[in-house]
Write a protein that holds these residues in place. Structure first.
Motif, PDB file in Angstrom:
ATOM      1  N   LEU A 128       0.820  -1.221   0.000  1.00  8.21           N
ATOM      2  CA  LEU A 128       0.000   0.000   0.000  1.00  8.21           C
ATOM      3  C   LEU A 128       0.848   1.263   0.000  1.00  8.21           C
ATOM      4  N   LYS A 129       2.103   1.146   0.342  1.00 12.17           N
ATOM      5  CA  LYS A 129       2.978   2.327   0.309  1.00 12.17           C
ATOM      6  C   LYS A 129       3.609   2.535  -1.066  1.00 12.17           C
ATOM      7  N   PHE A 130       3.362   1.630  -1.985  1.00 12.75           N
ATOM      8  CA  PHE A 130       3.907   1.753  -3.341  1.00 12.75           C
ATOM      9  C   PHE A 130       3.390   3.012  -4.008  1.00 12.75           C
ATOM     10  N   GLY A 131       4.299   3.747  -4.606  1.00 13.20           N
ATOM     11  CA  GLY A 131       3.892   4.820  -5.502  1.00 13.20           C
ATOM     12  C   GLY A 131       3.278   6.020  -4.839  1.00 13.20           C
ATOM     13  N   ALA A 132       3.379   6.147  -3.517  1.00 16.95           N
ATOM     14  CA  ALA A 132       2.850   7.338  -2.867  1.00 16.95           C
ATOM     15  C   ALA A 132       3.761   8.504  -3.187  1.00 16.95           C
ATOM     16  N   LYS A 133       3.175   9.635  -3.662  1.00 16.15           N
ATOM     17  CA  LYS A 133       4.003  10.762  -4.071  1.00 16.15           C
ATOM     18  C   LYS A 133       4.000  11.837  -2.995  1.00 16.15           C
ATOM     19  N   LYS A 134       4.259  11.440  -1.780  1.00 13.81           N
ATOM     20  CA  LYS A 134       4.250  12.419  -0.696  1.00 13.81           C
ATOM     21  C   LYS A 134       5.661  12.560  -0.152  1.00 13.81           C
ATOM     22  N   ILE A 135       5.829  13.555   0.739  1.00 13.83           N
ATOM     23  CA  ILE A 135       7.136  13.644   1.387  1.00 13.83           C
ATOM     24  C   ILE A 135       7.295  12.408   2.263  1.00 13.83           C
ATOM     25  N   LEU A 136       8.500  11.964   2.456  1.00 13.58           N
ATOM     26  CA  LEU A 136       8.820  10.790   3.272  1.00 13.58           C
ATOM     27  C   LEU A 136       8.308   9.485   2.678  1.00 13.58           C
ATOM     28  N   ALA A 137       7.823   9.521   1.424  1.00 14.42           N
ATOM     29  CA  ALA A 137       7.302   8.293   0.816  1.00 14.42           C
ATOM     30  C   ALA A 137       8.393   7.229   0.735  1.00 14.42           C
ATOM     31  N   ALA A 138       9.593   7.650   0.355  1.00 13.01           N
ATOM     32  CA  ALA A 138      10.696   6.697   0.220  1.00 13.01           C
ATOM     33  C   ALA A 138      11.049   6.091   1.574  1.00 13.01           C
ATOM     34  N   GLU A 139      11.062   6.935   2.602  1.00  8.94           N
ATOM     35  CA  GLU A 139      11.423   6.456   3.937  1.00  8.94           C
ATOM     36  C   GLU A 139      10.361   5.488   4.465  1.00  8.94           C
ATOM     37  N   LEU A 140       9.108   5.813   4.207  1.00  8.87           N
ATOM     38  CA  LEU A 140       8.028   4.935   4.652  1.00  8.87           C
ATOM     39  C   LEU A 140       8.138   3.560   3.999  1.00  8.87           C
ATOM     40  N   LEU A 141       8.402   3.566   2.688  1.00 11.76           N
ATOM     41  CA  LEU A 141       8.543   2.301   1.976  1.00 11.76           C
ATOM     42  C   LEU A 141       9.744   1.522   2.507  1.00 11.76           C
ATOM     43  N   ALA A 142      10.815   2.250   2.795  1.00 11.42           N
ATOM     44  CA  ALA A 142      12.021   1.590   3.290  1.00 11.42           C
ATOM     45  C   ALA A 142      11.763   0.897   4.625  1.00 11.42           C
ATOM     46  N   THR A 143      11.087   1.579   5.540  1.00 11.11           N
ATOM     47  CA  THR A 143      10.818   0.946   6.838  1.00 11.11           C
ATOM     48  C   THR A 143       9.931  -0.279   6.666  1.00 11.11           C
TER      49      THR A 143
END
Lengths: 116, 384
Positions: free
Chosen positions: A45-60
């Motif tokens: 569900l975190k795939f492709g989110a274009k928000k700030i911290l999106a990359a960090e959220l996916l990483a965690t």
């Protein structure tokens, strides 16, 4: 207005943490399967989110998965059950960080709405 | 209210951010991932549910059984389906659950989940997105390049020469229908966008570029590009703009607005025709100057050196300077201050102040000659 897409993804992010904690305290195989499934869904569900911290959220989320998948294998092969619990605790920490970042993001979004 | 305003020290061309072409294609890639969310979620959810239910029904939680249940679940929803593949005491309950499971998961997991994941990958052109992404990623590294506006007959010829000389350039073309042709022509960097926009010019790296060539069919478009480019790079020496115009009036206007050179195709062609009438070509000397000027010959070039009034060479004879011996270049002409031209001056010709010497030779020798003449320049600025 409640955004239902956000409820959906937030629901799984919180559920990932709670089900994980549930496994650590019970050590129950059912709970482990649920925790793994929910964590994987939270990642997707975190795939492709274009928000700030999106990359960090996916990483965690990926970190949590990479803790839980080996934990599942170790647990069901009965080789290192203690280690499986340890890995699950690692996944819980990743989940907690992910929730902290989610909160930071919410604060940022509200301050943006105030601005414009 | 608190406001994160962007009123930092403003730039002369306004507060415009460069258009980030790489990010556009990165976002397209994220969009593919975004489409995958719900199909993948369905697959994971029903796999988890299937394994859990089989664990509950059969009351077994050892590793071997769980792996069997996972296998059973996957072969069920992927419609491979052989029987259980493991012994169980509750066979009937097991099969009852599996029947219901198939009814739910066949449309949801197989049709919606798996099929749409494959479909998204097949239809999303990931290769194309990657190609653009890589092109724009490399484009960001460009430095000292040229910007060429519009893809037409004139710029095609220009691109050929630039490619031959291995000079990097970015092509801006507003018409998307020309994209295939541009790709086939082998243009390394291009954007399909309006070149008169500030964010587009900043996006193709105008701040690091050496020059800009604009050759639209319409003067208004050229003027728009020239003005925008000059707004960002006001220094005429540091940033070279060449444009085309349909008539002399527009050409003059373009020069005033900031173009370094303007070419009017009709006039240029007319003069070329005249030159062919007056200078019939011979097999050996065939278009010698033309080939130098158009960059076909890279071993020979012409430059102009100005003798200002602080040069020690003034009042010396050409043969005393020994330019051919020292640098390997030849003075082919001298243009006097009043505009008169002296072709192939003899060794006894005296250099005056305000002369322009036209030198012919190898590019390396010409650079030596420039240094050589500069050496005689009297440094008076340092004293005053």
């Amino acid at each position: 207005m409640i955004k239902w897409g956000k409820v959906w993804s937030d629901f799984f992010i919180f559920l990932a943490l709670t089900s994980n904690v549930g496994f650590i305290f019970s050590g129950d195989p059912y709970q482990l399967i649920i925790a793994l499934g929910v964590n994987l869904i939270a990642t997707v569900l975190k795939f492709g989110a274009k928000k700030i911290l999106a990359a960090e959220l996916l990483a965690t989320a990926l970190v949590a998965d990479l803790h839980l998948i080996p934990a599942t294998i170790l647990y069901f092969t009965h080789t290192h059950v203690d280690l499986a619990i340890g890995l699950a605790i690692g996944a819980v920490i990743a989940n907690v960080i992910s929730i902290i970042m989610l909160i930071i993001e919410i604060i940022f979004e509200y301050s943006k709405e105030e601005d414009y | 209210m608190r406001r994160i305003s962007s009123s930092k020290k403003g730039k002369p061309y306004g507060n415009v951010k460069p258009k980030n072409y790489r990010a556009i294609y990165e976002e397209k890639f994220y969009d593919i991932l975004l489409q995958l969310r719900y199909p993948l979620m369905t697959i994971i959810f029903f796999t988890t549910l299937g394994v859990l239910m089989l664990m509950i029904i059969n009351q077994k939680t050892d590793g071997k059984s769980v792996l069997n249940y996972l296998f059973h679940t996957i072969i069920t929803f992927s419609t491979v389906g052989y029987t259980e593949g493991y012994d169980t005491e509750r066979l009937m309950l097991n099969r009852f659950f599996t029947s219901i499971f198939i009814i739910i998961t066949l449309p949801l997991v197989y049709m919606y989940g798996l099929v749409s994941v494959v479909n998204i990958f097949m239809n999303s052109n990931i290769q194309e997105i990657y190609r653009y992404w890589r092109m724009y990623k490399n484009m960001e590294k460009l430095k000292g390049h040229y910007i060429v506006c519009n893809f037409n007959g004139i710029t095609k010829e220009l691109i050929k020469v630039l490619k031959k000389r291995k000079i990097k350039f970015v092509l801006i073309e507003p018409d998307r229908s020309k994209e295939e042709e541009i790709k086939e022509f082998g243009v390394e960097f291009y954007v399909i966008d309006e070149p008169y926009k500030r964010d587009v010019l900043l996006g193709v790296g105008i701040e690091k570029a050496r020059g800009l060539i604009t050759a639209f069919e319409e003067n208004t478009q050229d003027i728009a590009v020239i003005v925008t480019a000059r707004l960002i790079r006001p220094d005429r020496e540091g940033f070279y703009i060449v444009s085309t115009a349909t008539n002399e009036e527009s050409a003059e206007k373009m020069k005033l607005l900031g173009s370094n050179e303007v070419i009017v195709p009709n006039i240029a062609i007319g003069r070329r025709i005249a030159s062919f009438i007056f200078h019939r070509s011979t097999p050996i000397l065939d278009r010698f100057l033309e080939r130098i000027a158009y960059g076909e010959r890279t071993d020979i070039d012409l430059i102009e050196v100005y003798i200002d009034d602080k040069n020690e060479l003034i009042d010396k004879k050409l043969k005393d300077i020994k330019l051919p011996q020292e640098t390997g270049t030849t003075v082919v002409a001298i243009i006097k201050e009043n505009g008169k031209m002296k072709i192939s001056p003899s060794g006894d010709t005296v250099i005056d102040r305000g002369d322009h010497l036209i030198l012919l030779g190898h590019p390396k020798a010409l650079r030596r000659a420039e240094e050589f003449i500069k050496k005689y320049h009297i440094e008076t600025e340092a004293i005053s």
